[in-house]
Design a protein around this motif. Structure first.
Motif, mmCIF file in Angstrom:
data_model
loop_
_atom_site.group_PDB
_atom_site.id
_atom_site.type_symbol
_atom_site.label_atom_id
_atom_site.label_comp_id
_atom_site.label_asym_id
_atom_site.label_seq_id
_atom_site.Cartn_x
_atom_site.Cartn_y
_atom_site.Cartn_z
ATOM 1 N N LEU A 84 0.831 -1.213 0.000
ATOM 2 C CA LEU A 84 0.000 0.000 0.000
ATOM 3 C C LEU A 84 0.862 1.257 0.000
ATOM 4 N N GLU A 85 2.029 1.200 0.637
ATOM 5 C CA GLU A 85 2.911 2.355 0.633
ATOM 6 C C GLU A 85 3.359 2.698 -0.794
ATOM 7 N N ILE A 86 3.637 1.684 -1.568
ATOM 8 C CA ILE A 86 4.020 1.937 -2.966
ATOM 9 C C ILE A 86 2.874 2.593 -3.719
ATOM 10 N N LEU A 87 1.689 2.012 -3.592
ATOM 11 C CA LEU A 87 0.541 2.498 -4.362
ATOM 12 C C LEU A 87 0.153 3.910 -3.950
ATOM 13 N N GLU A 88 0.324 4.239 -2.680
ATOM 14 C CA GLU A 88 -0.107 5.556 -2.212
ATOM 15 C C GLU A 88 0.742 6.668 -2.829
ATOM 16 N N THR A 89 1.955 6.342 -3.267
ATOM 17 C CA THR A 89 2.790 7.375 -3.896
ATOM 18 C C THR A 89 2.206 7.839 -5.228
ATOM 19 N N TYR A 90 1.275 7.080 -5.795
ATOM 20 C CA TYR A 90 0.653 7.446 -7.071
ATOM 21 C C TYR A 90 -0.707 8.106 -6.876
ATOM 22 N N ARG A 91 -1.022 8.446 -5.622
ATOM 23 C CA ARG A 91 -2.299 9.115 -5.359
ATOM 24 C C ARG A 91 -2.269 10.509 -5.976
ATOM 25 N N PRO A 92 -3.270 10.878 -6.753
ATOM 26 C CA PRO A 92 -3.260 12.196 -7.402
ATOM 27 C C PRO A 92 -3.499 13.309 -6.399
ATOM 28 N N ILE A 93 -3.062 14.480 -6.760
ATOM 29 C CA ILE A 93 -3.245 15.666 -5.923
ATOM 30 C C ILE A 93 -4.467 16.423 -6.410
ATOM 31 N N GLY A 94 -5.375 16.720 -5.485
ATOM 32 C CA GLY A 94 -6.568 17.485 -5.842
ATOM 33 C C GLY A 94 -7.436 16.739 -6.832
ATOM 34 N N ASN A 95 -7.849 17.463 -7.881
ATOM 35 C CA ASN A 95 -8.729 16.887 -8.895
ATOM 36 C C ASN A 95 -7.966 16.309 -10.073
ATOM 37 N N GLU A 96 -6.650 16.211 -9.931
ATOM 38 C CA GLU A 96 -5.873 15.643 -11.025
ATOM 39 C C GLU A 96 -6.210 14.174 -11.214
ATOM 40 N N LYS A 97 -5.924 13.703 -12.425
ATOM 41 C CA LYS A 97 -6.125 12.295 -12.717
ATOM 42 C C LYS A 97 -4.884 11.513 -12.331
ATOM 43 N N SER A 98 -5.070 10.371 -11.722
ATOM 44 C CA SER A 98 -3.929 9.548 -11.336
ATOM 45 C C SER A 98 -3.191 9.052 -12.563
ATOM 46 N N GLN A 99 -1.874 9.093 -12.491
ATOM 47 C CA GLN A 99 -1.040 8.621 -13.592
ATOM 48 C C GLN A 99 -0.657 7.149 -13.444
ATOM 49 N N THR B 201 14.942 1.031 2.831
ATOM 50 C CA THR B 201 14.831 0.441 4.158
ATOM 51 C C THR B 201 13.444 0.682 4.696
ATOM 52 N N PRO B 202 12.743 -0.334 5.142
ATOM 53 C CA PRO B 202 11.362 -0.159 5.587
ATOM 54 C C PRO B 202 11.304 0.470 6.961
ATOM 55 N N THR B 203 10.206 1.148 7.183
ATOM 56 C CA THR B 203 9.936 1.668 8.523
ATOM 57 C C THR B 203 9.110 0.659 9.280
ATOM 58 N N VAL B 204 9.175 0.745 10.600
ATOM 59 C CA VAL B 204 8.481 -0.246 11.420
ATOM 60 C C VAL B 204 7.004 0.042 11.485
ATOM 61 N N THR B 205 6.622 1.306 11.352
ATOM 62 C CA THR B 205 5.215 1.667 11.498
ATOM 63 C C THR B 205 4.462 1.340 10.236
ATOM 64 N N ARG B 206 3.122 1.109 10.393
ATOM 65 C CA ARG B 206 2.245 0.829 9.261
ATOM 66 C C ARG B 206 1.622 2.108 8.757
ATOM 67 N N LEU B 207 0.790 1.990 7.749
ATOM 68 C CA LEU B 207 0.106 3.171 7.222
ATOM 69 C C LEU B 207 -0.797 3.783 8.271
ATOM 70 N N TRP C 22 -8.976 -7.683 -2.198
ATOM 71 C CA TRP C 22 -8.574 -6.980 -0.980
ATOM 72 C C TRP C 22 -8.286 -5.505 -1.276
ATOM 73 N N LEU C 23 -7.610 -5.227 -2.386
ATOM 74 C CA LEU C 23 -7.326 -3.831 -2.732
ATOM 75 C C LEU C 23 -8.611 -3.058 -3.030
ATOM 76 N N ASN C 24 -9.572 -3.708 -3.657
ATOM 77 C CA ASN C 24 -10.858 -3.042 -3.891
ATOM 78 C C ASN C 24 -11.577 -2.755 -2.584
ATOM 79 N N LYS C 25 -11.421 -3.657 -1.607
ATOM 80 C CA LYS C 25 -12.015 -3.427 -0.282
ATOM 81 C C LYS C 25 -11.322 -2.270 0.429
ATOM 82 N N ILE C 26 -9.991 -2.215 0.326
ATOM 83 C CA ILE C 26 -9.245 -1.105 0.925
ATOM 84 C C ILE C 26 -9.671 0.222 0.280
#
Length: 1661
Positions: free
Chosen positions: A386-401, A1097-1103, A420-424
Motif C-alpha cells: 500500500l505504501e508503494i501504491l499511495e505514492t501514485y495518489r493524485p493531488i486534488g482533482n488531477e487524474k492519477s497517472q 529500508t522499511p519503517t516499522v510503522t504501518r500506514l 482486498w485492494l478493492n475493499k481497501i
C-alpha cells in the motif's frame, strides 16, 4: 551528431534491429533474443509475408503447397498470435488448442484442416503429436516460428529438457537437411531457469544446438528494451499467526495436508488427481493464514534455498479465498454426480470441512464489530504494498497517472489480492479511491488442474486486458501470463510481489515497465535481502552478456569474442564544394546521412534510417548503404574496402553524401537543401506563376488571410459609366407585381437614359412587402419580376435634359428618400454612375407631361385644405384607385415631422361617412360621428366612398424576406377622401420607385459579370463560350444551384431503390452504451530519469496508527470446542478419503475420466461462445450488386466535348460572398472549385516532378493553391473590385445614379462600417475564395476542359504539356477520353534491372503476397501489377528494390478521392446541401481517419508491406478495437486522434498509414486505368456507398462545431510553431486546457476539440 577532432560520431538508430533480424532470418535459422515490448511478433509476421516463404503457401496441399507453423507455449498465446497473423497477413489462419479436442483428430481430419489453412498456430504438444503420428512432416512445413524458445533450455541437474519444444527439435535434427523448414525462434530470455553467468555460454550453445540456429540480438537492442528504475522493497516478516483461531486452523490443515501427501497414485485410480487438487487448495488456505514455521525451502531443480514469505495474507483474505473455493468445488461436485458418486463425495467432504472453518472466522470478522477487519488483519507485506501504491495518489482533482501490474506467483493470490485492494479502496477512499483494480491469470495445462478459485474464461481475461488498455483499469494483479506475449499498455510501475526465481521472470516482468520514469519494485523480506541483491547483480551481468551475442563468434563449437573494432585504422576522406569551400568528410558523413533521412516524409511511427550492411567477418570489411525507398537516391551504394567495420561504414556514408550532393539533395554547404532553395529551384523549373512571400512582421496580418483587409473601389459597369454625348439610349424597366388592387391593369413604368447602348435584355426578381397592400395574410414577401429591355436611341436638348434631371432628383429624394443623412450630392458631372430615370407611358414613350407636373409641384410637406376647398370637393372614385395620399388632419409618430406620412390606396370601398363605425372604440356610432368627436371635423359630402389604405414603409429587397407578424385582430384603416391630400405620383409608379434601388444595384452586377465573361472569352485560347450571350438575353435565378454540364443519360435512382444484401443499413441502430469506449485526457510525457538499483529500508510503522499485531485477539468462549471439533472432523475426513480411495472401482478401465471431463468443459465453453453473437458478425454491410446504375455521371472528359462557359448570372454567384446576405453566395461553388483545383494541381505536380517525395510535392501544391497565391492571382485579374462583399443597404452603402460623395467622407464612413458608397473593405481570403468559386463555376457548367482553360487564364500551372489539345485537332474519335496529362509512366524505377528480374519481383510480390485476393475485394484487376505493389509499399520497406513507396500515390489518390466524393455529394439530386452542410459532409467523407476505417473494413491493412514495429503495433491495436464494434468505429471515427494530431504516440487511436494506403490505391487505379476518374469512382463508390448514403442523411458534426455547441466558453489560443513544422493550439473549455497539433492552425484546433470532447464525454460517464 558530428564532432571535430578524434571524437566519434554518435549513432542512434531507432529500431532497425527488427529489420536486421528479419534479413538474417531470411537466410538462416536464428533465435531472436529481444526484451519484452521490442516487437518479436512483428519480425515473425515480416518473415511470413516475405515472398520467399509466402510463395510456398500457394497451391494444392500437400502436393505443392506447404504450411507455416507458429508454435507457442500457452493457450492464451495461441488466440493472440493467430489473431495477430490474421490481421496483418491475408492468408487462412487458425489456432489450435487442447480444449478443441484436437487429441481426437485422425489423419483425415488433420489433412482437411491443413488443406483449408495456410498458417496454423498451436501449442507445442499438438505439433509434437502431429509429427509423431505423421499427420504432418517437416517436408510439409516451410517456416516454423517458435515463441518463447527458452522453454527447451536444459534444466540444471537434468541431462535434457523434457519440454515439447525439445522433443520437436529432436525430430527436426533427424530430418534430412534438405527437407527441413526454416526456424525462427523468439525469446525474451535465452534461459528458463536461474543460472550462473559462468554457465551461460554452455546454455547458449545448448539452445543453438537444439534449434539448429544462431542466437542473435541486435547491436543496438539495448536501446529499445526497457530500463526502469529498479527498487528493492523490503518488508518485515514475523512468524506469529494473527490469532489463536488461525493457529488452530493451521494445525488442522497441516495434519490434513500431511496425510494427503502420503497418498500414492495407483494404476487406474485417477482420483489421486483430485486429491492433489484438494491438497493444493488446502495448502493455499494454510499459507494465507500464516507464514510457514520453517521458512527456508530448497528448489528441487536448482538446489537453491529460498525464504517463503509471500503467502501470508490474513484472516479476511483467507475467508474470501475459502468462499471462492467452496463455490467452485461445488461445481465439480455437481459435475461428477453424473460420472461417479465417489468423486462427488470426495468434494462434498472438503466443502463441509472448509465451511466449518469459514463459519468460525465469520464470527471473528463481524463487520459491525470490526468494520476495518480487511485492513487490520493484513500482513506487513501488504502494508508495504500500500505504501508503494499511495505514492501514485493524485493531488486534488488531477487524474492519477498510475498504470501498473503486480506480479504474483499463485493464481489464488492474484484473485484475493485484487479483491482486498478493492475493499481497501472502499474503506479508505481518501488514500486509495483512485485505484481501479482487477486480476488476470493464465490457463493451466488442462482444465481444472490449477486452483479452481481462479477459473477464468478467455473472454473474461480479454475483457480485463481491454479495460486496462483503454484506461478503465489502472492496476492489474497478474501471474506470469502477462510476462510473456500479451499486448498491454506501457506501465509506469511494475511490482514483483513474490520472490524472483529465474532470470526469465526478472527480464520479462521488468520488460512491462516501458513508460518513461517507470519503476520496477521487487518485494523481499529482510532475511532474503542480501541474496536478492546478489541475484540482481548476476542478472545484470547476464543481460549484458545476452546483448553482446552479436559480438560473439562460434569456432569449432566454442564461443569466442570477435576482434575489437573500436579502433579506426582507416584514413579519412574529404569532398569539397568548390563554390563555397564547404566539405564533407568520412567522419561527418554518417551523421549527415542520418540528418538527411530524418527529413524524409514518414508517419509518426516510422523513423527512416539508412541501412548499413557490412560484409566480412575479419578484415578487410566492405559496407553497402541503402537509403529509405522514398529518397531520391534509390540505388545501393558501396564504400571502399577498409580495415575496420567502422571505417567501412564511414566510407559507404561518404560515397552516399557525394551522390546526394551531385543530385542536388545536399546544397553547396553539404546540408539538406532548404525550403527556400527548393522553392526557388522548382518555381523556375516548372514555370509556376507564384509570388513567394518574404518573412512578414508578426504584428502585420498575413497575406491571404481574413485578418488582412484592404480597400477596393466598387466597380460600375461600363454601360453605366459612359459620359453622356449627343446620343442617348432609352431602356425600359418593366416590373410585374401580383395582380390585385392598384396593381391590376396597365400603369406607368420607369425608363433608363444612358450614354452607352446596352444590347442585353435582362430579367430577374426583386422582393417587395406586398402584404401591406392587400387584405390576405402572407408570411413572406412577394417576388416582383423585372424585365430590362433596350428600346431606342434618342437625343435631347438642354431644357429636356433639365426636366429629366429634376424628375430624377425628385424620384430619388422625395419618393425614395435615398439620402437621410445628407451626405450625397446630386451632380451629373462628378458622378460616375451616369444614368437618369424617366417615366414611360404604356406606349413606351417618355411621359413629358407627367414630368412637368411632378417638377412643378411643391415638395412633399404637411399642409391642410381650406374650408372652401372642402366645400367644393367632388368625389371621383377613379382618382383614388391608384394614388398615394396623406391625411392632413392627423399624423402618427414620424421621425421627420415636416414630411407627412404617406399611405397607399388599397381599394375604394362601399362604405360612406354615414356607415356604422368599425373601429375598436364602441363610443362612436358612425364614421361621421368619429371625426366630429375625435378631430372636431364636420364632413360635408355624406355620400363619398371611403378608402382603405396602408402606410408606405419599406424599399424592396434583393431576396425574399419574412414579413413582420401581423396583428390577427387588426382592423382595416378607412379614410374619408374629403380629408386627404393626393400626391401626383400614382401608387403604381411609387411602388416601382421603391424597387428602383434594388433593380439598378442588380443590373450593375449582372452587367459587370457579363463584362468579365466576355473578357475571359477574349483572353482565353481556345475561347471559353461565346462572345455574346444567347439572343443577347441575361437572366438571374435566385438560387445557388446552377445548370451543370450535360450528364450521361442514366436513370436517377433514389436511396430507397437501393437493395443491399443485408438486414437494414449499417448505421440504422443506436449505439449500445455498454460498447462505448472510455476516453481519457492525453497525459504529459515525463522526462526519463537515470536508472539505478536502490534499496529502500522499511519503517516499522504501518500506514495506520494500529500495531502490526491484529486487533482480532478476542477468543470466543467456545473456541476450545471449535478446535476440538475441527481436529476431530479433520481426522474423520482423512479416514473417509482413505476409504474412498482404497475401495474405488472403475467399471470400465478403458474409460478416460480426464478426457471425459475435458469434453464436458469444452462443450460448456463452446455453448457460451455460441450465445455471445456480436454485431460485427453481420457488419459491415457491403454493397455487392452492380454499382453502375447508381453512378449518374461520367467524370472523364471526352475529346469531342464543346468548351461551354458559365453565364453572367453564374459568375455573379461566384462573386457574391456570404456576408452579402444575398439570395445566393459562392460557398457551394467554392467547395467544388477548391476540390478541382487541388486535384488538377496534384496531378500536374505528380507528373512534372517524378523525383520529388510526397512531402515536397505537398509543399509545392500548397504554395500554388494556398489562399495567398490565389489572392494574388485574383487581385491581378481585378476580382476584388467585382466582389459583392457586404450586405446591401440602399440608404447607407449604395450610391444612386447621378449622385456623388466626397472621397474623404466616404473613407471615413468605411472605417466605421467596412462598406462605403464607392469603396469597400475586402479581406484577402474572400478574394481567394472567389477565385475557387469561379473555378467551380467553370467546372460545373463547362466541364473539365472549361475549368482547365480558365485556370490557365488565371495563371495556374496545370499541365506539363506545352499545348493541350482542347479542340481535338488530331481528329481523334470524339468519344475518346480527353487527356490533359501525359501517359502514365511505369512505376518501376530500377531501369538497370533485367526484364527477368522485374517480372520475378512482380510475381513474388503480387502472386506470393496474395494481391489477387485484394483485386477481388475491390473488383478491379490491375493491368500493371507494379502499381498495386507500390500502393502497399511503406517507406520503411527496404526490401523493395524496384518501385517507390506509396507516398506519391497517396498524394495523388487523396486529391482524386477528394474531387470525386465532393462532386458526387454536390450533385446528390434530392440533397441540395447548404454550404455548411456540404462542408461538413465533405469533411466527414474526405479525411484520413474515415478512410482508415474503411480500409480496415475491407482488409487493406493485411497487404501493407511495412518494416515498422511501432506502426504494426498501432495498427494491431486499432484493428482489435474496430473488430469489437465496426459500426461504431466508423460512426464515431471523427473524434479519433491520428498520429498527426498528438505528440505522444500512446494517444494515437487510428494510424495515418491506414488512410494513406486507401488513398494510394485510388492513385494507383487512376494511373493504371489511363487516368480514368470513372474507373476510380466505380471502385470506390462501391466501397463507400453505404457510408455516403448514411452520412448524407445524418451529417456528422465536425469536432470544432460540436465543441462550441457543448461549451459556449471555448476559446482557442493563437497557433504556436513547434518542432516538425507543426502548429500547436491550446483550447480552454470548462476550466480545463487541451492542446492539439496539426499542419496548420485549423487542423490543430480540430485535434484540440477532439481531446476536449473525449474528456467531456468521460466526465459525463
Amino acid at each position: 551528431m558530428a564532432s571535430n577532432g578524434n571524437e566519434e560520431t554518435v549513432e542512434y538508430i531507432p529500431r532497425p534491429y527488427q529489420v536486421q533480424l528479419y534479413m538474417a532470418a531470411k537466410d538462416r535459422n536464428i533465435i531472436a533474443c529481444l526484451g519484452t515490448g521490442t516487437g518479436k511478433t512483428f519480425i515473425a509476421i515480416l518473415l511470413m509475408r516475405d515472398p520467399k516463404f509466402a510463395a510456398a503457401l500457394r497451391g494444392q496441399y500437400p502436393q505443392e503447397a506447404k504450411r507455416t507453423v507458429f508454435i507457442v507455449p500457452t493457450r492464451t498465446l495461441v488466440t493472440q498470435q493467430a489473431a495477430e497473423v490474421k490481421r496483418h497477413f491475408d492468408v487462412r489462419v487458425k489456432g489450435y488448442t487442447g480444449d478443441m479436442g484436437v487429441d481426437f483428430y485422425d489423419a483425415h481430419r488433420w489433412t482437411t484442416e491443413l488443406k483449408n489453412q495456410d498458417v496454423i498456430v498451436m501449442t507445442a504438444q499438438i505439433l509434437l503429436n502431429m509429427l509423431n503420428h505423421q499427420f504432418i512432416t517437416f517436408n510439409n512445413i516451410n517456416l516454423m516460428i517458435m515463441d518463447e524458445v527458452h522453454w527447451a533450455a536444459k534444466k540444471k541437474g537434468k541431462k535434457e529438457s523434457g519440454h515439447p519444444y525439445k522433443q520437436i527439435m529432436k525430430l527436426y535434427n533427424e530430418c534430412p537437411v534438405g527437407r527441413r523448414p526454416r526456424v525462427l525462434g523468439l525469446s525474451a530470455s535465452l534461459i528458463n531457469s536461474s543460472m550462473r553467468l559462468d554457465l551461460f555460454d554452455a546454455a547458449v550453445k545448448d539452445l543453438e544446438e537444439t534449434y539448429c540456429a544462431e542466437c542473435n540480438t541486435s547491436e543496438v537492442a539495448q536501446y529499445c528494451g526497457t530500463n526502469p528504475e529498479e527498487r528493492v522493497w523490503i518488508f518485515i516478516s514475523t512468524p506469529a499467526s494473527p490469532s489463536p483461531t488461525a493457529r488452530s486452523v493451521v494445525q488442522a490443515l497441516e495434519l490434513f495436508i500431511d496425510n494427503l501427501k502420503k497418498l500414492k497414485r495407483t494404476d487406474g485410480n485417477s482420483m489421486i488427481t483430485h486429491a492433489t487438487r484438494i491438497k493444493k487448495c488446502l495448502t493455499n488456505v494454510r499459507n494465507m493464514l500464516a507464514d510457514p514455521v520453517n521458512k527456508v525451502v530448497t528448489n528441487p531443480e536448482t538446489k537453491q534455498e529460498y525464504i517463503i514469505t509471500m503467502t501470508w495474507m490474513g484472516v479476511w483474505c483467507t475467508v474470501l479465498a475459502i468462499d471462492k473455493y467452496i463455490s467452485e468445488l461445488s461445481q465439480y461436485r455437481e459435475l461428477y454426480k453424473q460420472i461417479n458418486p465417489n468423486h462427488s463425495a470426495l468434494f462434498d467432504h472438503v466443502i463441509q470441512y472448509l465451511g466449518l472453518i469459514k463459519s468460525q472466522f465469520n464470527n471473528e470478522l463481524n463487520p459491525i464489530q470490526y468494520p476495518m477487519a480487511a485492513y487490520d488483519t493484513a500482513s506487513p507485506k501488504m502494508y508495504r504494498l500500500l505504501e508503494i501504491l499511495e505514492t501514485y495518489r493524485p493531488i486534488g482533482n488531477e487524474k492519477s497517472q498510475l498504470c501498473g501490474i503486480i506480479f504474483v506467483a499463485q493464481r489464488s493470490v492474484a484473485k484475493v489480492l485484487a479483491e482486498w485492494l478493492n475493499k481497501i479502496k472502499e474503506l479508505k477512499p481518501t488514500e486509495f479511491g483512485f485505484l481501479n483494480v482487477d486480476w488476470v491469470v493464465g490457463h493451466s495445462n488442462r482444465p481444472g488442474f490449477e486452483s479452481l478459485v481462479t477459473s477464468y474464461t478467455d473472454k473474461q481475461q480479454q475483457d480485463v486486458i481491454d479495460r486496462f488498455r483503454n484506461e478503465s483499469l489502472n492496476l492489474i494483479i497478474a501471474t506470469s501470463v502477462l510476462e510473456e506475449g500479451l499486448d498491454i499498455r506501457k506501465c509506469n510501475v511494475v511490482i514483483r510481489y513474490d520472490r524472483l526465481n529465474t532470470f526469465r521472470e526478472y527480464l520479462q516482468s521488468k520488460g512491462r515497465a516501458r513508460a518513461e520514469n517507470a519503476c520496477y519494485y521487487m518485494m523481499t523480506s529482510e532475511e532474503d535481502r542480501g541474496k536478492l541483491i546478489n541475484q540482481l547483480n548476476g542478472f545484470a551481468d547476464m543481460e549484458k552478456h545476452i546483448e553482446n551475442l552479436n559480438n560473439i563468434s562460434r569456432v569449432d563449437g566454442a564461443i569466442v569474442s570477435l576482434i575489437n573494432d573500436e579502433e579506426d585504422e582507416d584514413d579519412d576522406e574529404q569532398y569539397i564544394d568548390e563554390r563555397t569551400g564547404a566539405r564533407v568528410t568520412s567522419r561527418t558523413a554518417i551523421s549527415l546521412i542520418y540528418r538527411y533521412c530524418a527529413l524524409l516524409p514518414s508517419d509518426s511511427f516510422t523513423k527512416l534510417t539508412p541501412i548499413f550492411n557490412i560484409e566480412g567477418i575479419v578484415k578487410p570489411f566492405k559496407c553497402s548503404l541503402k537509403l529509405p525507398v522514398n529518397s531520391l537516391l534509390k540505388e545501393t551504394i558501396y564504400g571502399q574496402s577498409c580495415k575496420s567495420k567502422k571505417g567501412a561504414k564511414k566510407s559507404a556514408a561518404f560515397e552516399v553524401c557525394k551522390q546526394l550532393h551531385l543530385l542536388g539533395e545536399l546544397n553547396e554547404r553539404f546540408l539538406p537543401i532548404s525550403r527556400e532553395q527548393f522553392i526557388d529551384k522548382y518555381v523556375d523549373k516548372l514555370g509556376l506563376n507564384i509570388r513567394v512571400i518574404d518573412k512578414e512582421d508578426s504584428d502585420v496580418a498575413k497575406v491571404g488571410t481574413r485578418a488582412r483587409n484592404q480597400i477596393y473601389e466598387k466597380r460600375l459597369t461600363q454601360v453605366f459609366t459612359s459620359q453622356v454625348s449627343s446620343n442617348y439610349y432609352l431602356h425600359r424597366i418593366s416590373m410585374k407585381f401580383p395582380v390585385f388592387g392598384c396593381f391590376s391593369g396597365q400603369y406607368k413604368e420607369f425608363g433608363l437614359i444612358t450614354g452607352h447602348p446596352i444590347v442585353n435584355r435582362c430579367s430577374f426578381s426583386v422582393f417587395a412587402p406586398i402584404r401591406e397592400y392587400q387584405t390576405i395574410e402572407k408570411e413572406n414577401s412577394f417576388a416582383v419580376n423585372v424585365d430590362f429591355m433596350p428600346l431606342t436611341k434618342l437625343s435631347f436638348n438642354e431644357s429636356q435634359l433639365e426636366v429629366i434631371r429634376k424628375f430624377h432628383l425628385f424620384t430619388f429624394e422625395e419618393v425614395i428618400g435615398i439620402d437621410p443623412n445628407g451626405q450625397l450630392v446630386f451632380n451629373t458631372e462628378e458622378s460616375q454612375f451616369n444614368l437618369l430615370v424617366v417615366p414611360l407611358m404604356t406606349n413606351k414613350q417618355i411621359d413629358w407631361k407627367f414630368m412637368d407636373k411632378v417638377n412643378n409641384c411643391e415638395p412633399i410637406q404637411l399642409k391642410t385644405l381650406s374650408t372652401t376647398e372642402r366645400l367644393n370637393f367632388k368625389f371621383d372614385a377613379q382618382l383614388y384607385k391608384d394614388c398615394v395620399f396623406y391625411p392632413w388632419y392627423w399624423q402618427p409618430d414620424n421621425p421627420r415631422p415636416e414630411r407627412p406620412t404617406l399611405y397607399d390606396s388599397l381599394s375604394v370601398t362601399n362604405l360612406t361617412p354615414m356607415s356604422p363605425w368599425k373601429g375598436k372604440d364602441e363610443q362612436y356610432k358612425t364614421f361621421e360621428h368619429y371625426y366630429l368627436k375625435k378631430y372636431n371635423l364636420k364632413i360635408n359630402n355624406k355620400s363619398q366612398q371611403l378608402l382603405e389604405g396602408k402606410m408606405v414603409k419599406r424599399l424592396s429587397q434583393l431576396k425574399s424576406f419574412t414579413l413582420e407578424k401581423s396583428d390577427p385582430n387588426r382592423i382595416p384603416e378607412y379614410f374619408v377622401p374629403e380629408l386627404l391630400y393626393i400626391h401626383l405620383f400614382p401608387s403604381s409608379l411609387w411602388r416601382q420607385a421603391l424597387c428602383l434601388p434594388a433593380v439598378l444595384y442588380r443590373l450593375n452586377h449582372i452587367f459587370l459579370t457579363e463584362e468579365l465573361r466576355q473578357k475571359i472569352h477574349l483572353e482565353t485560347k481556345p475561347h471559353i463560350g461565346c462572345l455574346n450571350s444567347s439572343k443577347n438575353e441575361l437572366s438571374l435565378t435566385l438560387s445557388s444551384d446552377i445548370i451543370e454540364f450535360p450528364l450521361i443519360g442514366i436513370k436517377r435512382l433514389h436511396i430507397d431503390d437501393l437493395t443491399i444484401d443485408c438486414e437494414g443499413h449499417p448505421f440504422d441502430y443506436a449505439m449500445d452504451m455498454n460498447e462505448m469506449q472510455t476516453f481519457v485526457m492525453p497525459k504529459r510525457k515525463k522526462r526519463r530519469a537515470n536508472y539505478a538499483i536502490s534499496t529502500v529500508t522499511p519503517t516499522v510503522t504501518r500506514l495506520g496508527s494500529n500495531s502490526i499485531v491484529t486487533n482480532l485477539s478476542v477468543v470466543n468462549n467456545n473456541n476450545n470446542n471449535f478446535i476440538n471439533r475441527l481436529l476431530d472432523f479433520t481426522e474423520a475426513v482423512i479416514k473417509k478419503f482413505t476409504d474412498i480411495l482404497n475401495n474405488i472401482r472403475i467399471s470400465n478401465p478403458r474409460f478416460d475420466l480426464d478426457k471425459y471431463e475435458l469434453e464436458i468443459l469444452s462443450a460448456k465453453s463452446e455453448s457460451l461462445k455460441d450465445s455471445e453473437l456480436k454485431y460485427g458478425e453481420t457488419y459491415p454491410f457491403i454493397f455487392t450488386g452492380d454499382i453502375m446504375p447508381y453512378i449518374e455521371r461520367s467524370y472523364d472528359c471526352r475529346v469531342g466535348e464543346p468548351i461551354i462557359g458559365p453565364s453572367a448570372d453564374v459568375l455573379l454567384k461566384a462573386l457574391t460572398l456570404l456576408n452579402a446576405n444575398d439570395a445566393f453566395n459562392l460557398e457551394r461553388l467554392e467547395t467544388m472549385g477548391d476540390s478541382f483545383l487541388k486535384f488538377a494541381t496534384t496531378a500536374f505536380l505528380y507528373y512534372a516532378c517524378p523525383e520529388l517525395d510526397e512531402g515536397r510535392l505537398s509543399y509545392l501544391r500548397q504554395i500554388q493553391i494556398c489562399n495567398c497565391n490565389l489572392y494574388y492571382l485574383g487581385n491581378r485579374k481585378g476580382i476584388a473590385n467585382l466582389l459583392v462583399a457586404h450586405k446591401w443597404y440602399p440608404k447607407i452603402n449604395w450610391l444612386p445614379p447621378s449622385y456623388h460623395i466626397d472621397d474623404e467622407c466616404d473613407l471615413q464612413l468605411l472605417t466605421k462600417t467596412n462598406d462605403g458608397y464607392r469603396y469597400q473593405l475586402v479581406n484577402d481570403k474572400s478574394i481567394a475564395d472567389s477565385v475557387e468559386a469561379l473555378i467551380g463555376a467553370h467546372l460545373l457548367v463547362g466541364g473539365t476542359k472549361c475549368a482547365l482553360i480558365f485556370m490557365e487564364w488565371l495563371g495556374l500551372k496545370i499541365s506539363t504539356k506545352k499545348d493541350i489539345d482542347y479542340l481535338n485537332t488530331r481528329k481523334l474519335d470524339d468519344s475518346k477520353q480527353f487527356q490533359w496529362l501525359p501517359e502514365p509512366k511505369n512505376p518501376i524505377w530500377n531501369t538497370s534491372a533485367t526484364e527477368y528480374a522485374i517480372n520475378k519481383f512482380i510475381m513474388n510480390e503480387y502472386t506470393d503476397c496474395n494481391l489477387n485476393n485484394f483485386e477481388k475485394i475491390i473488383d478491379y484487376t490491375f493491368n500493371n501489377k507494379a502499381f498495386i505493389i507500390q500502393a502497399f509499399t511503406h517507406s520503411s520497406n527496404i526490401s523493395n528494390q524496384f518501385t517507390d513507396c506509396y507516398q506519391r500515390l497517396e498524394f495523388l489518390g487523396d486529391s482524386v478521392l477528394d474531387y470525386l466524393i465532393t462532386y458526387h455529394i454536390y450533385n446528390i439530386a434530392d440533397k441540395k446541401f447548404s454550404p455548411g452542410e456540404l462542408t461538413d459532409l465533405r469533411s466527414a467523407l474526405v479525411n484520413n481517419i474515415f478512410f482508415a476505417n474503411i480500409a480496415v473494413k475491407f482488409n487493406f491493412h493485411k497487404y501493407l508491406k511495412a518494416f515498422s514495429p511501432d506502426l504494426y503495433h498501432a495498427i494491431n491495436v486499432f484493428v482489435k478495437k474496430f473488430e469489437i464494434n465496426k459500426r461504431d468505429a466508423i460512426y464515431h471515427c471523427f473524434q479519433a486522434l491520428s498520429d498527426e494530431e498528438v505528440t505522444d504516440l500512446e494517444e494515437v487511436e487510428i494510424p495515418k498509414a491506414l488512410g494513406d494506403i486507401f488513398e494510394s490505391i485510388a492513385g494507383a487505379i487512376y494511373l493504371d486505368s489511363g487516368l480514368s476518374l470513372d474507373a476510380v469512382w466505380k471502385v470506390f463508390y462501391k466501397l463507400l456507398k453505404p457510408e455516403i448514403d448514411y452520412f448524407s442523411e445524418n451529417i456528422p458534426k465536425m469536432p470544432v462545431r460540436e465543441l462550441r455547441e457543448k461549451c459556449e466558453n471555448a476559446e482557442f489560443s493563437n497557433g504556436e510553431q513547434i518542432s516538425g513544422r507543426k502548429i500547436r493550439v491550446v483550447l480552454s473549455a470548462n476550466g480545463h486546457q487541451y492542446s492539439g497539433i496539426g499542419k496548420n492552425s485549423k487542423l490543430a484546433k480540430i485535434a484540440a476539440s477532439k481531446s476536449a470532447l473525449k474528456a467531456i464525454g468521460l466526465d459525463k460517464k
